[in-house]
Structures are given as structure tokens and as C-alpha cells.
Motif scaffolding. Sequence first.
Motif, PDB file in Angstrom:
ATOM      1  N   ILE A 169       0.847  -1.203   0.000  1.00 55.63           N
ATOM      2  CA  ILE A 169       0.000   0.000   0.000  1.00 55.63           C
ATOM      3  C   ILE A 169       0.882   1.252   0.000  1.00 55.63           C
ATOM      4  N   GLY A 170       0.774   2.021  -1.067  1.00 57.36           N
ATOM      5  CA  GLY A 170       1.521   3.273  -1.166  1.00 57.36           C
ATOM      6  C   GLY A 170       0.689   4.438  -0.651  1.00 57.36           C
ATOM      7  N   GLU A 171       1.077   5.656  -1.054  1.00 52.77           N
ATOM      8  CA  GLU A 171       0.384   6.847  -0.554  1.00 52.77           C
ATOM      9  C   GLU A 171      -0.817   7.206  -1.432  1.00 52.77           C
ATOM     10  N   ALA A 172      -0.511   7.714  -2.620  1.00 57.57           N
ATOM     11  CA  ALA A 172      -1.577   8.204  -3.508  1.00 57.57           C
ATOM     12  C   ALA A 172      -1.036   8.273  -4.930  1.00 57.57           C
ATOM     13  N   PRO A 173      -1.926   8.248  -5.909  1.00 58.74           N
ATOM     14  CA  PRO A 173      -1.447   8.380  -7.285  1.00 58.74           C
ATOM     15  C   PRO A 173      -0.808   9.746  -7.526  1.00 58.74           C
ATOM     16  N   GLY A 174       0.234   9.769  -8.367  1.00 55.34           N
ATOM     17  CA  GLY A 174       0.814  11.029  -8.840  1.00 55.34           C
ATOM     18  C   GLY A 174       0.337  11.271 -10.270  1.00 55.34           C
ATOM     19  N   ALA A 175       1.026  12.171 -10.978  1.00 50.87           N
ATOM     20  CA  ALA A 175       0.582  12.540 -12.336  1.00 50.87           C
ATOM     21  C   ALA A 175       0.607  11.347 -13.287  1.00 50.87           C
TER      22      ALA A 175
ATOM     23  N   ALA B  98      -1.709  -1.215  -4.256  1.00 50.10           N
ATOM     24  CA  ALA B  98      -2.751  -0.177  -4.248  1.00 50.10           C
ATOM     25  C   ALA B  98      -2.249   1.006  -3.407  1.00 50.10           C
ATOM     26  N   ASN B  99      -3.088   1.978  -3.189  1.00 47.09           N
ATOM     27  CA  ASN B  99      -2.715   3.173  -2.427  1.00 47.09           C
ATOM     28  C   ASN B  99      -3.745   3.497  -1.352  1.00 47.09           C
ATOM     29  N   THR B 100      -3.382   4.397  -0.439  1.00 44.64           N
ATOM     30  CA  THR B 100      -4.350   4.778   0.613  1.00 44.64           C
ATOM     31  C   THR B 100      -5.552   5.519   0.020  1.00 44.64           C
TER      32      THR B 100
ATOM     33  N   ILE C 109      -2.756   3.363 -13.367  1.00 44.31           N
ATOM     34  CA  ILE C 109      -1.987   2.252 -12.780  1.00 44.31           C
ATOM     35  C   ILE C 109      -1.076   2.806 -11.676  1.00 44.31           C
ATOM     36  N   PRO C 110      -1.068   2.165 -10.487  1.00 44.93           N
ATOM     37  CA  PRO C 110      -0.204   2.681  -9.418  1.00 44.93           C
ATOM     38  C   PRO C 110       1.286   2.458  -9.687  1.00 44.93           C
ATOM     39  N   PHE C 111       2.079   3.352  -9.147  1.00 45.64           N
ATOM     40  CA  PHE C 111       3.539   3.225  -9.170  1.00 45.64           C
ATOM     41  C   PHE C 111       4.119   2.970 -10.566  1.00 45.64           C
ATOM     42  N   VAL C 112       3.780   3.860 -11.503  1.00 48.41           N
ATOM     43  CA  VAL C 112       4.381   3.749 -12.839  1.00 48.41           C
ATOM     44  C   VAL C 112       5.355   4.894 -13.148  1.00 48.41           C
TER      45      VAL C 112
HETATM   46  N1  URA Z   1       3.468   7.101  -5.041  1.00 43.66           N
HETATM   47  C1  URA Z   1       2.553   6.358  -4.404  1.00 43.66           C
HETATM   48  O1  URA Z   1       2.510   6.313  -3.187  1.00 43.66           O
HETATM   49  N2  URA Z   1       1.702   5.663  -5.124  1.00 43.66           N
HETATM   50  C2  URA Z   1       1.733   5.644  -6.426  1.00 43.66           C
HETATM   51  O2  URA Z   1       0.908   4.958  -7.026  1.00 43.66           O
HETATM   52  C3  URA Z   1       2.708   6.413  -7.083  1.00 43.66           C
HETATM   53  C4  URA Z   1       3.562   7.131  -6.370  1.00 43.66           C
END
Ligand code: URA
Length: 194
Positions: free
Chosen positions: A44-50, A85-87, A57-60
Amino acid sequence: MSDKKIKLEELKKECDKCCKCSLGNTRKNMVFADGNIDAEIFLIGEAPGADEDNTGIPFVGRAGKLLTKLIEDVDLSRKNDFYIANTVKCRPPENRIPTDEEKILCEKYLLKQIEIVKPKVVVLCGATSAKSFLGNKIKISAIRGNWYKILNDIDATVIFHPSYLLRNHSEDKGSPRWLTKEDLKKIKDFISKV
Ligand code: URA
């Protein structure tokens, strides 16, 4: 289609329609998850960026590429071993940290995802994610690598967020990048045993 896949697709459709917080009005794409729905590791990450907002898609983006590299460095596979996924599922403007209210409104979806995927371990990636499950007082450098029980009985651990590692290039012993690889090795070891 498996029962799990059907449930996750239903949930994704619900998230696609969600406008419970203002992020729903500014997103390009809702960012549901990536990876293997049968994976043992749920990150689990934080949140989507640009980049994530553009692709859904998360973390691309840059942080995601570094996360993928670190995962591969310890001989794990992002595609097979992780569900990610993200929070929150929508991009906060200017990449600000999601508010407590946004996280709470989105939590229902994340908890449902965890319930459906049934991972063996949850990896809380970065402070925002760790705070959601372990309380607002935590300091990431003090708790990374520790193991916790969350949501009654799910094993969870904490790693540095890759955005922080992008600002800390050293791979020397004891550096944040080195520690993260050690943490990922411990996670690999853990899933091989349970
Ligand atoms: N950082 C995050 O925490 N989540 C993402 O999906 C992308 C960057």
C-alpha cells in the motif's frame, strides 16, 4: 472468471463512480490496483501522482520504477508476487499528502480489496500508508522493518517510500536504499515460510 476477480471488478466499478471526496472531481483516472490478485504481498503506497493519474496504474512514475527495481534486486517479481494499491485511489492536486478525511472516505475500498485478495502480508510503503494503519504518531525511520498485526490478524511490515529513496541515492550499507532491500529480503523470507 474466478470469484476473486469478479468481486474485485465489481469493486473497481464502484470506485470508478465514486465522488465521495473532491479528488473525484479532479482525477483523470481512478487508480485501483496493479499486480497479481492471488499475490501473497499486498503493498500500500500513498496516492497516485501525475503518471498514475494519466494511466490509471499505481507506481508507474519515477518512484514506481525505483520500487520495481528494488523488488527485482531481491529476486521478487512485481507482476507475480505483489498486489499494489494506495491509501487513496485518486490523485491529490499538486501531489499533496491526502487528508485524513480523504483517506477515511477511501478506506472502505482498500479494506474490501484486502479482504478479497487475502494476502499473507501487507507492506505499508511510506509514512502516509503506515499512519493509516499504525497511528499518526509513527516515525518511519524508527519503525521500518518492524512487524505488526493489523486488521485483527494480518501480518504487516513497513518500508521506506520510493520517493524518499529517490532523494537518497546511496546504496551503502546502512543507507535507506540498502535498508529497504534488507526489508524486502525479510518479506521474501517471510512469505516462503508461511
Ligand atoms: N506514489 C505512491 O505512493 N503511489 C503511487 O501509485 C505512485 C507514487
